[in-house]
Design an enzyme around this catalytic site. Structure first.
Site, PDB file in Angstrom:
ATOM      1  N   ASP A 107      10.352   7.993  -2.669  1.00  0.00           N
ATOM      2  CA  ASP A 107      10.898   7.612  -1.367  1.00  0.00           C
ATOM      3  C   ASP A 107      10.946   8.784  -0.399  1.00  0.00           C
ATOM      4  OD1 ASP A 107      11.182   5.119  -2.407  1.00  0.00           O
ATOM      5  OD2 ASP A 107      13.356   5.202  -2.635  1.00  0.00           O
ATOM      6  N   ARG A 188      28.502  13.057  -1.915  1.00  0.00           N
ATOM      7  CA  ARG A 188      27.794  12.867  -0.649  1.00  0.00           C
ATOM      8  C   ARG A 188      28.321  13.735   0.490  1.00  0.00           C
ATOM      9  NH1 ARG A 188      24.558  11.818  -3.892  1.00  0.00           N
ATOM     10  NH2 ARG A 188      23.706   9.739  -4.309  1.00  0.00           N
ATOM     11  N   ASP A 217      26.011   4.856   0.312  1.00  0.00           N
ATOM     12  CA  ASP A 217      25.685   6.242   0.624  1.00  0.00           C
ATOM     13  C   ASP A 217      25.285   6.467   2.073  1.00  0.00           C
ATOM     14  OD1 ASP A 217      26.312   7.207  -1.849  1.00  0.00           O
ATOM     15  OD2 ASP A 217      24.269   7.173  -2.629  1.00  0.00           O
ATOM     16  N   SER A 269      18.507   2.573 -11.772  1.00  0.00           N
ATOM     17  CA  SER A 269      18.781   3.457 -10.648  1.00  0.00           C
ATOM     18  C   SER A 269      19.921   4.367 -11.073  1.00  0.00           C
ATOM     19  CB  SER A 269      19.180   2.649  -9.404  1.00  0.00           C
ATOM     20  OG  SER A 269      19.593   3.503  -8.360  1.00  0.00           O
TER      21      SER A 269
END
Length: 493
Positions: A107, A188, A217, A269
């Site tokens: 990605d 994050r 996120d 994931s």
């Protein structure tokens, strides 16, 4: 301060920057200029751009001590300069330079050329080391170069992550929806904060991330950007582009001559950092399915854990862990050691269905071995040091604290204010807790504190001078008076 490593996307003359020691490790950072330098005078001119003193040897190797301030360097290759957009921007507008949260996967590798094509900008790839493992950092220079980025910046944020983000949540007792210890949620903001810093250092006018439009996120990244630099433009390709999935991304990569990462695609994931490892997707999308045994990576199956328990002593000062079995450790080192110990005993596995911030429910499985041990230790020590009313208020605010962190509002004044409260009331939470680890369970076997409110002379069944048992009769009559009056009313008394 986090150590900074900037990696050139070309190679010629190598300069080794030796950062300060972290424990017993010496971090080596390398920088290469995009072309050969024809004289020491030219080298001196280029070196002055780094705001540091350099010593030149006959082999053109340069060594200097890292400044605390992040190093900024021009790392574009001649090939990349020629292929960069000339002027006028891209299909969606014009940006000068974008800092991209970069992992090296499919990605983010595709996002690099997409940004150049659609915004006519240079792309600075940024990777944060929050303890995801050395394998995740291997080969990033080559991947970023192949994708068309002009610069790669890597920062070691492990100590900052644990000290300034994990430990405050631990001190606050922040747990989201009864189970989740906020592993991804805490990581994050520290990554996004570093991106804002890098954007300032390299002169970028925008930041970008590869978060999807369905997850939490995207909110966590962007709220941090808003709080720390509201002037930065934010680009979220997954909310803009036509790429719908992995096959579309592979096709786009081939079209733009971006080598597709050859790593095997996991059926799950995953997100990993020093605090936890999360698993989502595949069979986990059905809440009725039991996770497969081979899915777990940080912990052994409790059934396969040692048949003998292991005892640990955790030292705590003002609500913050400082030692394991009497050995003082840095925040990151302490957590890493407890991850290893807890993992071999199958500690810290959580399977839950949670409510995402965007409204949907999702099922995730989390491994948090060291964190589970630390939560048990801190909460148990508080049983000695906090009175009833304080503990109740703390527990109620912990719920709000966890919600704020989960929602990406780390830099919100409300979280900061609650954190100030937590810091103040845990000043006396100092002492040690002994824990027993056995086949997936953590049990407390002992606790001690010089600030303990527990008094054996008061709690003992033996009569004492401080507590007269006869006083209880009057207390009970007064305490139960509302109930007694109501009963009298119902009976017509």
């Amino acid at each position: 301060m986090a150590q900074l490593k900037e990696v050139s996307l070309c190679s010629s003359i190598n300069f080794a920057f030796h950062a300060p020691k972290r424990g017993s490790l010496l971090y080596h950072d390398k920088l290469s200029f995009p072309r050969k330098l024809h004289s020491f005078q030219e080298f001196g001119s280029r070196a002055s751009e780094l705001n540091g003193r350099a010593v030149v040897s006959s082999t053109c190797n340069v060594i200097r001590a890292c400044e605390p301030k992040a190093i900024q360097a021009l790392l574009s290759s001649e090939r990349e300069v020629e292929s960069a957009p000339k002027s006028g921007g891209g299909r969606r507008g014009k940006l000068n330079k974008v800092v991209l949260a970069y992992s090296g996967g499919l990605d983010t590798s595709v996002i690099v050329p997409w940004l150049r094509e659609n915004y006519g900008c240079e792309v600075v790839c940024f990777t944060a080391d929050v303890g995801q493992g050395i394998k995740e950092l291997d080969g990033l220079e080559e991947k970023a170069k192949a994708s068309g980025a002009c610069q790669l910046v890597v920062k070691d944020l492990k100590e900052e992550f644990v000290k300034d983000y994990i430990f405050p949540c631990l001190r606050a007792g922040a747990i989201y929806e009864r189970k989740y210890l906020l592993g991804t949620s805490m990581a994050r903001p520290v990554i996004a904060k570093a991106m804002v810093d890098v954007a300032r250092e390299v002169g970028a006018d925008a930041v970008a991330h590869g978060c999807t439009g369905k997850g939490n996120d995207q909110v966590r990244f962007e709220l941090t950007f808003f709080a720390l630099n509201p002037e930065l433009n934010v680009v979220a390709p997954w909310r803009e582009w036509d790429i719908q999935g992995r096959e579309d991304a592979i096709e786009y990569a081939k079209k733009h001559n971006v080598p597709v990462p050859v790593t095997k695609k996991s059926i799950y994931s995953r997100d990993r950092n020093l605090w936890h490892l999360s698993h989502e997707g595949d069979i986990l999308e059905d809440p009725e399915n039991e996770p497969k045994k081979d899915m777990y990576m940080m912990s052994v199956d409790p059934e396969d854990a040692p048949n003998q328990p292991e005892y640990l002593e955790i030292g705590i000062v003002s609500g913050i862990p400082v030692s394991v079995n009497g050995k003082k450790l840095s925040p990151a080192s302490l957590l890493a050691e407890l991850n290893e110990i807890g993992g071999r005993h199958g500690i810290g596995r959580i399977d839950m269905v949670e409510n995402r911030l965007v409204g949907m429910k999702s099922r995730g499985v989390y491994e948090t071995p060291g964190g589970t041990i630390l939560f048990s230790a801190v909460q148990e020590l508080e049983s000695l040091t906090l009175d009833r009313e304080t503990m109740q208020v703390k527990d109620s605010l912990a719920l709000k604290y966890a919600e704020l962190v989960y929602a990406g509002r780390w830099f919100d004044p409300l979280r900061e204010s609650i954190d100030a409260f937590m810091e103040n009331i845990t000043k006396t939470t100092t002492g040690s807790v002994t824990l027993k680890l056995y086949k997936g369970s953590v049990s407390v076997t002992g606790r001690t504190s010089p600030k303990s409110l527990y008094r054996q002379d008061i709690s003992s069944f033996e009569s004492g001078q401080i507590y007269d048992q006869a006083d209880a009769a009057g207390f009970i009559r007064l305490y139960g008076l509302p109930m007694r009056v109501r009963a009298m009313l119902e009976r017509g008394i």
